[in-house]
Design an enzyme around this catalytic site. Structure first.
Site, PDB file in Angstrom:
ATOM      1  N   HIS A 128       0.859  -1.184   0.000  1.00 18.58           N
ATOM      2  CA  HIS A 128       0.000   0.000   0.000  1.00 18.58           C
ATOM      3  C   HIS A 128       0.894   1.232   0.000  1.00 18.58           C
ATOM      4  O   HIS A 128       1.624   1.463   0.954  1.00 18.58           O
ATOM      5  CB  HIS A 128      -0.900  -0.017   1.238  1.00 18.58           C
ATOM      6  CG  HIS A 128      -2.137   0.790   1.086  1.00 18.58           C
ATOM      7  ND1 HIS A 128      -2.137   2.167   1.144  1.00 18.58           N
ATOM      8  CD2 HIS A 128      -3.415   0.422   0.868  1.00 18.58           C
ATOM      9  CE1 HIS A 128      -3.378   2.599   0.981  1.00 18.58           C
ATOM     10  NE2 HIS A 128      -4.161   1.559   0.794  1.00 18.58           N
ATOM     11  N   LEU A 129       0.854   2.020  -1.063  1.00 21.12           N
ATOM     12  CA  LEU A 129       1.733   3.183  -1.224  1.00 21.12           C
ATOM     13  C   LEU A 129       1.125   4.398  -0.534  1.00 21.12           C
ATOM     14  O   LEU A 129       0.305   5.105  -1.099  1.00 21.12           O
ATOM     15  CB  LEU A 129       1.977   3.454  -2.705  1.00 21.12           C
ATOM     16  CG  LEU A 129       2.582   2.286  -3.486  1.00 21.12           C
ATOM     17  CD1 LEU A 129       2.601   2.586  -4.971  1.00 21.12           C
ATOM     18  CD2 LEU A 129       3.975   1.958  -2.977  1.00 21.12           C
TER      19      LEU A 129
END
Length: 148
Positions: free
Chosen positions: A72-73
């Site tokens: 998850h960026l």
């Protein structure tokens, strides 16, 4: 033993340091997180497999034996509606570990007031299956942790 690679370069920290209780409390699964370096960079596949889910800000790669790794960026980056993220592959693509999947710039995320930390989570795994997690500086494509 599955070797899970770092999707980005930066500083590895514990999931407890992620400013989101779902990740910080390990509700999504065990893993670690990375405080990414600023500057445009490519997030790479942490394992070889198939891209099961691909959003502009997050992806899941499912590898051998059905083990999935979520990357998850940033936190709350879904609110950006893809702005500042460039997908380099399509959902359903077969990828090699270390293959670039998304191009982004953590500084742009931070400028919008969002945390840039990158949780890397072993989905559907017990907390005792993660070992040899790296702490401190890490380069993308290098081993981040092992999944028994």
């Amino acid at each position: 033993m599955l070797s899970v690679l770092s999707p980005v370069s930066g500083t590895a920290v514990g999931l407890s340091e992620v400013p989101d209780p779902v990740f910080a409390q390990g509700m999504v699964g065990p893993g670690t997180a990375i405080l990414p370096r600023n500057g445009r960079q490519e997030a790479v596949a942490p394992i070889a497999g198939r891209v099961a889910k691909l959003h502009a800000h997050a992806f899941v790669v499912v590898g051998e034996g059905g083990r999935g790794v979520l990357v998850h960026l940033g936190i709350d980056t879904v609110k950006l509606n893809g702005e500042g993220f460039e997908r380099l592959v399509d959902e359903g693509a077969d990828v090699e570990a270390g293959q670039p999947l998304i191009r982004w710039d953590p500084a742009e995320v931070a400028a919008k007031g969002m945390a840039t930390v990158v949780p890397v989570v072993a989905l559907d795994a017990g907390h005792d299956v993660i070992s040899r997690a790296v702490a401190g500086e890490v380069e993308k494509g290098s081993q981040l942790f092992q999944w028994a």
